[in-house]
Write a protein that holds these residues in place. Structure first.
Motif, PDB file in Angstrom:
ATOM      1  N   CYS A 118      33.500 -13.071  -9.191  1.00  9.50           N
ATOM      2  CA  CYS A 118      33.604 -14.485  -9.585  1.00  9.50           C
ATOM      3  C   CYS A 118      32.190 -15.064  -9.744  1.00  9.50           C
ATOM      4  O   CYS A 118      31.259 -14.620  -9.073  1.00  9.50           O
ATOM      5  CB  CYS A 118      34.283 -15.314  -8.500  1.00  9.50           C
ATOM      6  N   GLY A 119      32.082 -16.074 -10.573  1.00 10.81           N
ATOM      7  CA  GLY A 119      30.856 -16.884 -10.649  1.00 10.81           C
ATOM      8  C   GLY A 119      29.621 -16.068 -10.990  1.00 10.81           C
ATOM      9  O   GLY A 119      29.611 -15.253 -11.912  1.00 10.81           O
ATOM     10  N   THR A 120      28.576 -16.311 -10.232  1.00  8.36           N
ATOM     11  CA  THR A 120      27.310 -15.617 -10.461  1.00  8.36           C
ATOM     12  C   THR A 120      27.477 -14.109 -10.316  1.00  8.36           C
ATOM     13  O   THR A 120      26.881 -13.327 -11.074  1.00  8.36           O
ATOM     14  CB  THR A 120      26.261 -16.165  -9.465  1.00  8.36           C
ATOM     15  N   SER A 121      28.298 -13.680  -9.382  1.00  9.57           N
ATOM     16  CA  SER A 121      28.518 -12.235  -9.191  1.00  9.57           C
ATOM     17  C   SER A 121      29.179 -11.632 -10.434  1.00  9.57           C
ATOM     18  O   SER A 121      28.944 -10.475 -10.780  1.00  9.57           O
ATOM     19  CB  SER A 121      29.390 -11.988  -7.958  1.00  9.57           C
ATOM     20  N   SER A 158      30.473  -9.086  -4.642  1.00  9.96           N
ATOM     21  CA  SER A 158      30.539 -10.381  -3.968  1.00  9.96           C
ATOM     22  C   SER A 158      29.387 -10.539  -2.988  1.00  9.96           C
ATOM     23  O   SER A 158      29.104  -9.633  -2.202  1.00  9.96           O
ATOM     24  CB  SER A 158      31.873 -10.495  -3.203  1.00  9.96           C
ATOM     25  N   GLN A 159      28.710 -11.655  -3.071  1.00 13.27           N
ATOM     26  CA  GLN A 159      27.652 -11.937  -2.107  1.00 13.27           C
ATOM     27  C   GLN A 159      28.248 -12.037  -0.715  1.00 13.27           C
ATOM     28  O   GLN A 159      27.841 -11.341   0.208  1.00 13.27           O
ATOM     29  CB  GLN A 159      26.938 -13.237  -2.498  1.00 13.27           C
ATOM     30  N   SER A 160      29.213 -12.925  -0.566  1.00 13.56           N
ATOM     31  CA  SER A 160      29.762 -13.229   0.770  1.00 13.56           C
ATOM     32  C   SER A 160      30.705 -12.146   1.276  1.00 13.56           C
ATOM     33  O   SER A 160      30.845 -11.944   2.480  1.00 13.56           O
ATOM     34  CB  SER A 160      30.535 -14.546   0.708  1.00 13.56           C
ATOM     35  N   THR A 203      35.188 -13.994  -0.744  1.00  5.93           N
ATOM     36  CA  THR A 203      35.824 -14.765  -1.814  1.00  5.93           C
ATOM     37  C   THR A 203      37.295 -14.358  -1.943  1.00  5.93           C
ATOM     38  O   THR A 203      37.607 -13.181  -2.145  1.00  5.93           O
ATOM     39  CB  THR A 203      35.058 -14.528  -3.137  1.00  5.93           C
ATOM     40  N   VAL A 260      23.629 -22.966  -1.745  1.00  9.50           N
ATOM     41  CA  VAL A 260      24.948 -22.690  -2.340  1.00  9.50           C
ATOM     42  C   VAL A 260      24.781 -21.977  -3.691  1.00  9.50           C
ATOM     43  O   VAL A 260      25.545 -21.082  -4.036  1.00  9.50           O
ATOM     44  CB  VAL A 260      25.772 -23.994  -2.454  1.00  9.50           C
ATOM     45  N   ALA A 261      23.773 -22.370  -4.447  1.00 10.85           N
ATOM     46  CA  ALA A 261      23.531 -21.705  -5.734  1.00 10.85           C
ATOM     47  C   ALA A 261      22.927 -20.329  -5.468  1.00 10.85           C
ATOM     48  O   ALA A 261      21.882 -20.203  -4.832  1.00 10.85           O
ATOM     49  CB  ALA A 261      22.592 -22.540  -6.585  1.00 10.85           C
ATOM     50  N   SER A 262      23.587 -19.323  -5.958  1.00 11.83           N
ATOM     51  CA  SER A 262      23.154 -17.952  -5.688  1.00 11.83           C
ATOM     52  C   SER A 262      21.930 -17.590  -6.532  1.00 11.83           C
ATOM     53  O   SER A 262      21.906 -17.805  -7.742  1.00 11.83           O
ATOM     54  CB  SER A 262      24.318 -17.012  -6.011  1.00 11.83           C
ATOM     55  N   GLN A 283      22.088  -7.880  -6.620  1.00 13.04           N
ATOM     56  CA  GLN A 283      23.263  -7.227  -7.237  1.00 13.04           C
ATOM     57  C   GLN A 283      22.851  -6.472  -8.500  1.00 13.04           C
ATOM     58  O   GLN A 283      23.277  -5.332  -8.727  1.00 13.04           O
ATOM     59  CB  GLN A 283      24.325  -8.278  -7.600  1.00 13.04           C
ATOM     60  N   LEU A 295      24.837 -21.740 -15.714  1.00 10.08           N
ATOM     61  CA  LEU A 295      25.582 -22.025 -14.474  1.00 10.08           C
ATOM     62  C   LEU A 295      24.662 -22.655 -13.423  1.00 10.08           C
ATOM     63  O   LEU A 295      25.032 -23.636 -12.771  1.00 10.08           O
ATOM     64  CB  LEU A 295      26.228 -20.746 -13.918  1.00 10.08           C
ATOM     65  N   LYS A 296      23.445 -22.121 -13.283  1.00 14.10           N
ATOM     66  CA  LYS A 296      22.509 -22.685 -12.307  1.00 14.10           C
ATOM     67  C   LYS A 296      22.268 -24.154 -12.624  1.00 14.10           C
ATOM     68  O   LYS A 296      22.306 -25.001 -11.748  1.00 14.10           O
ATOM     69  CB  LYS A 296      21.158 -21.939 -12.316  1.00 14.10           C
ATOM     70  N   GLU A 343      25.508 -26.403 -12.007  1.00 16.18           N
ATOM     71  CA  GLU A 343      25.995 -26.576 -10.631  1.00 16.18           C
ATOM     72  C   GLU A 343      25.064 -27.397  -9.753  1.00 16.18           C
ATOM     73  O   GLU A 343      25.529 -28.056  -8.837  1.00 16.18           O
ATOM     74  CB  GLU A 343      26.339 -25.231  -9.972  1.00 16.18           C
ATOM     75  N   VAL A 361      34.019 -19.190  -1.249  1.00 16.39           N
ATOM     76  CA  VAL A 361      35.226 -19.837  -1.740  1.00 16.39           C
ATOM     77  C   VAL A 361      36.448 -19.082  -1.223  1.00 16.39           C
ATOM     78  O   VAL A 361      36.895 -18.101  -1.800  1.00 16.39           O
ATOM     79  CB  VAL A 361      35.234 -19.918  -3.286  1.00 16.39           C
TER      80      VAL A 361
HETATM   81  C1  F6R Z   1      26.988 -19.790  -8.157  1.00 15.11           C
HETATM   82  C2  F6R Z   1      27.700 -19.261  -7.022  1.00 15.11           C
HETATM   83  C3  F6R Z   1      29.139 -18.907  -7.168  1.00 15.11           C
HETATM   84  C4  F6R Z   1      29.411 -17.545  -6.526  1.00 15.11           C
HETATM   85  C5  F6R Z   1      30.911 -17.237  -6.538  1.00 15.11           C
HETATM   86  C6  F6R Z   1      31.211 -15.856  -5.978  1.00 15.11           C
HETATM   87  O1  F6R Z   1      25.650 -20.021  -7.872  1.00 15.11           O
HETATM   88  O2  F6R Z   1      27.129 -19.092  -5.980  1.00 15.11           O
HETATM   89  O3  F6R Z   1      29.508 -18.892  -8.512  1.00 15.11           O
HETATM   90  O4  F6R Z   1      28.691 -16.573  -7.195  1.00 15.11           O
HETATM   91  O5  F6R Z   1      31.604 -18.199  -5.801  1.00 15.11           O
HETATM   92  O6  F6R Z   1      30.794 -15.738  -4.653  1.00 15.11           O
HETATM   93  P1  F6R Z   1      30.653 -14.334  -3.960  1.00 15.11           P
HETATM   94  O7  F6R Z   1      29.591 -13.590  -4.652  1.00 15.11           O
HETATM   95  O8  F6R Z   1      30.321 -14.641  -2.523  1.00 15.11           O
HETATM   96  O9  F6R Z   1      31.985 -13.632  -4.083  1.00 15.11           O
END
Ligand code: F6R
Length: 366
Positions: free
Chosen positions: A58-61, A105-107, A110, A156-158, A165, A242-243, A246, A363
């Motif tokens: 999702c998102g940046t990932s 995924s960073q976190s 998600t 919050v902004a990745s 990644q 996106l950066k 957001e 998220v």
């Molecule tokens: C944008 C941002 C989000 C995450 C997205 C996925 O800067 O941070 O778009 O990239 O919510 O999150 P992860 O990578 O944690 O699954």
């Protein structure tokens, strides 16, 4: 904890030379450039036999996943698909034990990405993860994976998680290419050499932050912005947009530069900033034509260019310069000025960059 920086986001942007290095530390044998991805050793035969690799995020990932698609297809010649986790999980996709699903995924928490992982397992696909948080749900639920080692990301902004990644995806594509012998030896070494040089080149880019701040000030009152790129730099354009949206709440869209004539060109007037990622690569002449099309309609072009590109300097309103490198490594370099550009605009507009409205770091709702 912000180490003297005004915001976590700025600190994390500036950490990228070290975090990228941390992502490849111990994974490149600098004696012979061989790539070592220890946690994938057992599953490597199955990856090599896969009929395709499906990247979900999702998102940046997801933007990192798009770069991953181009990397794996170009270097290792394995078919790749990229899906939003939130679409994939609800649409009954065709999946079997011949597929490898790679979640990014960073976190690692998600909700949509985790659900997609579970669904892929139910279909007997092998499920791998690229994840930053050690011990996260995703790292526990995947069959194997690669940690990004970017350290904890608080803004919050990745930013640094994204470049980590992309680094790991580059290592994976190179490893697969090596095993499948899909690229010539010299090309392999050239890419590894340029990857190893990326942190130092990013340090050079970070030194131009004052200039980026000066440019950001010119465009701080924009209502809309367009970001364009081709090839590996199309996902970078999406990520730059996106950066900006957001954290600064300026409406921004990223587009493949070749798509501009199919619609977005109608947006161009003398107010809109158009950020074009245009280093010297195989698409350069095409991107120059796109810039001419924008200029002919009085758009303001901010171009990310290779150092010393006087031709584009004379053609556009502002330039952000990056050192030259192999095209495989340019996403890592070109995204840096876009992160800084978004950051400075948001700060100049008085926005809370570390905690943008309506957004959460992880998220966990569907
Ligand atoms: C944008 C941002 C989000 C995450 C997205 C996925 O800067 O941070 O778009 O990239 O919510 O999150 P992860 O990578 O944690 O699954």
């Amino acid at each position: 904890e912000k180490n003297g920086y005004d915001h976590f986001m700025l600190k994390e942007i500036f950490e990228q030379p070290e975090t990228i290095e941390a992502s490849f530390r111990g994974r490149i044998n600098t004696k012979n450039n061989e790539i070592i991805l220890g946690r994938l050793t057992d599953v490597m035969p199955r990856i090599l036999e896969a009929q395709r690799i499906v990247l979900i995020a999702c998102g940046t990932s997801w933007h990192a996943a798009l770069i991953g698609e181009y990397l794996i297809e170009e270097l290792a010649r394995i078919p790749v698909e990229v899906e939003y986790a939130s679409e994939f999980r609800y649409r009954n996709p065709v999946l079997s034990s011949n597929d490898v699903v790679l979640a990014i995924s960073q976190s690692g928490e998600t909700a949509d990405t985790l659900s997609a992982v579970r669904m892929a397992k139910e279909h007997q696909a092998m499920v791998l993860g690229i994840c930053n948080v050690v011990g996260s749900s995703m790292s526990r639920e995947t069959d194997a994976g690669i940690y990004t080692h970017a350290g904890s990301e608080i803004g919050v902004a990745s930013t640094k998680a994204f470049t980590a990644q992309v680094t790991v995806l580059t290592l994976l594509a190179l490893r697969l290419a090596r095993l499948k012998q899909t690229i010539p030896e010299e090309r392999f070494h050239a890419i590894v050499t340029d990857l190893l040089a990326a942190p130092e080149k990013i340090r050079t880019i970070l030194q131009s932050s004052n200039h980026i701040q000066y440019i950001a000030n010119k465009y701080r009152d924009a209502v809309n912005a367009l970001y364009l790129g081709r090839g590996y730099l199309f996902p970078v354009a999406l990520e730059g947009a996106l950066k900006l949206k957001e954290i600064s709440y300026i409406h921004a869209e990223g587009y493949a530069a070749g798509e501009m004539k199919h619609g977005p060109i109608a947006l161009i007037d003398n107010n809109i900033p158009v950020v074009v990622v245009a280093p010297k690569d195989r698409y350069y002449e095409k991107v120059v034509s796109n810039i001419q099309e924008v200029k002919a309609r009085k758009g303001n072009v901010i171009a990310v260019v290779s150092m010393g590109d006087n031709r584009l300097k004379g053609m556009v309103n502002d330039v952000l310069e990056i050192p030259e490198s192999d095209p495989i490594v340019t996403p890592l370099l070109t995204v840096i000025p876009l992160q800084l550009f978004a950051y400075y605009i948001a700060v100049l507009r008085g926005c809370d960059v570390d905690q943008p409205r309506n957004l959460a770091k992880s998220v966990t709702v569907e």
